[in-house]
Design an enzyme around this catalytic site. Sequence first.
Site, PDB file in Angstrom:
ATOM      1  N   ASP A   1       0.869  -1.172   0.000  1.00 35.68           N
ATOM      2  CA  ASP A   1       0.000   0.000   0.000  1.00 35.68           C
ATOM      3  C   ASP A   1       0.903   1.218   0.000  1.00 35.68           C
ATOM      4  O   ASP A   1       1.470   1.583   1.037  1.00 35.68           O
ATOM      5  CB  ASP A   1      -0.910  -0.019   1.233  1.00 35.68           C
ATOM      6  CG  ASP A   1      -1.706   1.281   1.401  1.00 35.68           C
ATOM      7  OD1 ASP A   1      -1.809   2.050   0.427  1.00 35.68           O
ATOM      8  OD2 ASP A   1      -2.213   1.530   2.525  1.00 35.68           O
TER       9      ASP A   1
ATOM     10  N   LYS B   1       2.547  11.376  -3.938  1.00 36.92           N
ATOM     11  CA  LYS B   1       1.435  10.696  -4.606  1.00 36.92           C
ATOM     12  C   LYS B   1       0.450  11.699  -5.201  1.00 36.92           C
ATOM     13  O   LYS B   1      -0.278  11.392  -6.137  1.00 36.92           O
ATOM     14  CB  LYS B   1       0.739   9.781  -3.608  1.00 36.92           C
ATOM     15  CG  LYS B   1      -0.254   8.793  -4.201  1.00 36.92           C
ATOM     16  CD  LYS B   1      -0.707   7.831  -3.106  1.00 36.92           C
ATOM     17  CE  LYS B   1      -1.725   6.830  -3.605  1.00 36.92           C
ATOM     18  NZ  LYS B   1      -2.106   5.878  -2.541  1.00 36.92           N
TER      19      LYS B   1
ATOM     20  N   GLU C   1      -7.428   0.333  -3.985  1.00 38.75           N
ATOM     21  CA  GLU C   1      -7.308   0.307  -2.530  1.00 38.75           C
ATOM     22  C   GLU C   1      -8.595  -0.134  -1.816  1.00 38.75           C
ATOM     23  O   GLU C   1      -8.534  -0.975  -0.901  1.00 38.75           O
ATOM     24  CB  GLU C   1      -6.840   1.673  -2.022  1.00 38.75           C
ATOM     25  CG  GLU C   1      -5.374   1.951  -2.381  1.00 38.75           C
ATOM     26  CD  GLU C   1      -4.973   3.394  -2.213  1.00 38.75           C
ATOM     27  OE1 GLU C   1      -5.794   4.199  -1.718  1.00 38.75           O
ATOM     28  OE2 GLU C   1      -3.825   3.737  -2.576  1.00 38.75           O
TER      29      GLU C   1
ATOM     30  N   ASP D   1     -12.786   5.080   1.944  1.00 37.86           N
ATOM     31  CA  ASP D   1     -11.330   5.150   2.081  1.00 37.86           C
ATOM     32  C   ASP D   1     -10.863   6.604   1.996  1.00 37.86           C
ATOM     33  O   ASP D   1     -10.770   7.177   0.912  1.00 37.86           O
ATOM     34  CB  ASP D   1     -10.682   4.297   0.978  1.00 37.86           C
ATOM     35  CG  ASP D   1      -9.167   4.237   1.093  1.00 37.86           C
ATOM     36  OD1 ASP D   1      -8.601   4.897   1.980  1.00 37.86           O
ATOM     37  OD2 ASP D   1      -8.544   3.520   0.281  1.00 37.86           O
TER      38      ASP D   1
END
Length: 522
Positions: free
Chosen positions: A8, A70, A171, A193
Site C-alpha cells: 500500500d 502521490k 485500494e 477510504d
Amino acid sequence: MGKMIGIDLGTTNSCVAVLENGVPTVIPTRQGQRTLPSVVAFTDDGNEVVGQTALRQAVTNPHRTIYGIKRLIGRKANDAMLERWRTCVAYDVIAAPNGDAWVSTRDGDYSPPEISAIVLQEIKALAEDYLGEEVTDVVVTVPAYFNDNQRQATKDAASIAGLHVKNILNEPTAAALGYGVDKSRDQTLAIFDLGGGTFDITIMKASQGVFEVLATSGDTFLGGNDFDQALIEHVVAGFKEAHQIDLREDPVALQRLKEACETAKKELSSTTSTSVNLPFITGGPSGPLHVRMDNIDRPLLERLTQGLIDRLEEPCLRALEDAGLSADNLDQVLLVGGMTRMPAVRQKVEKIFGRISAKDVNPDEIVAIGAATQCAIMSGELQDVVLLDVTPHSLGVRVKDERMSTVIEKNTTIPTSEKKLFATTRDNQTYVDIHVFQGDSEHVRHNASLGQFTLGDLPQKAAGKVNVEVSFLLDADGVLSVTAREVTTGKEASVKLTPSGGLSKNDVQRLVAMRAGRTMRP
C-alpha cells in the site's frame, strides 16, 4: 520463485504485508513501526534517507524533504489542483519538458515515479530482510479513482525500484479482500477510504468467495493533507494578524507548523482540546516570536474543515446510484485510511449511510493486508476466491466539437472489450487520428488524455462513406489497448498508445540501471 508481497503505497504512510502460513502479516520498519512514512530526503553528504529518518530531519532540511508525492504522480504541472499544493510544501513543484509535474531540489529535478521508487526500494529492502530472500513480484494498490496515467506512473515507480508489478489493485477493493476473505455470509459493502491525499468510495458484493465491485467514485485530491492545511492556515492567519508576518514564507517555520498541526489534528480524534505551541518560530523587530494557541478544540477543527467533510457526501451518493442501490441495501461500511479516525468524518459516514461502520478494521493496515491476500490468490496459495473489479472512469475517443464518444462506460467490470463504429467527416479523407481520453465529462478538455495514434491510407470517398471500427481492450490491471480498423479494406492499426505524459520506456530503463544496487541509509 520468491514470495510475492502486497504494498500500500500511501500519500502519507506506506504499508507492506505478506502471507505467512495462510495469515496476512504486516512487515515492520527498521524502527519496529508497522507503517513507513512516505517521505524522502536528500542529505548534505549526498545520501538518500527514507521514512522516519527523513521525517525527523524535515525541519532542518525542508527544501530537500519530499512528502505527499502521490499527489503529483501522473499529473501535469498546470493541473489546477496543484496550485494550492504549491503553497503547502517547502519543495518546488516544476514543469518537466513534457509538462508533467516534477519536484526540484538543489540535488536535481525528480519525477514523482523516481521519488516513489526510492520509497519502494526501502520497502523492498525491508521485505527481503524480513523474509531472508529476494523479492521481485508485488501487488501494488492505488486509489480506485486513479486514471490510466496515474496507474502507469505507479507501475513505472515499481520498475525503477526493481519490482515487477503482477497486479494493480484498487485500494478499497484490497480493503474488502483483507476484511472479507474469511467471512462466509453474503454481504453488500461500502468501503469508505479517506487517506492522506485521496478519497475513494466503493460499493461491492461479497458472496461465497466472489468479490464483485458494483461501482466506485471518489476525489483524488481530498485527504488528510487538506485537513492539516485548514488548521495551518488558521494558525498562520492568527499569527499574521498579531505580528504582520506570514509564516508560509519561511520554509523552516512552515515545516514546524505542519508537524505541529498534524499532531494536533490526530490528538483531537481522541481528546476534545489541545494546543499548538512553537517557541522561537521566527524573529520580529523586537526579538524572537512564538506561536502559542491553547484554544484548539474539536469544534474549531470541525468548523475549519466543514467544507472538506461536506465534499465526502456527493461521491458516496453517486457510487450508490451507479450501483443501483440505496444505503438501506448495505450490510457493512468499512472505514479505511487514517482520516477515518476523525469523529466528524465518522459522523458524516453514519449520516450518509445510516449506519455505524465496522469496528474490527485497522484503517492503516487493511489495504496492505488485502494486497497480500491478492498475492496469495494469484500464486494459488488461496483458492476459491474470485475478484471482479471495475474501471473507475469512462474511456472513449475525441470526436467532432472536441467531445468524447464513450466506448467503455465507467464501472464496467474488467477485463472487458468494446467496439464502436465511426465515420469520416471530410471528403477524400485519407487518415484518422484516434485520440483516446479517460474521464466522465462529454468535453475532452475536462478528461485525461491517454495518447493517440493514426490510421492512414483510407479509401478516398465522400464524408461519412468510410467507416472505422475502434476496439478497446481493458485488462484486469486496467491497462488499455486500442485497435482501429477500416471496415471495407480491413486495414488496421494496433499500437501501444503514446502517452501524453509520464516517463518514456528509455527513461524508466535508465533509472532502473541508475538505481540498481543502491540502498537507503537506515
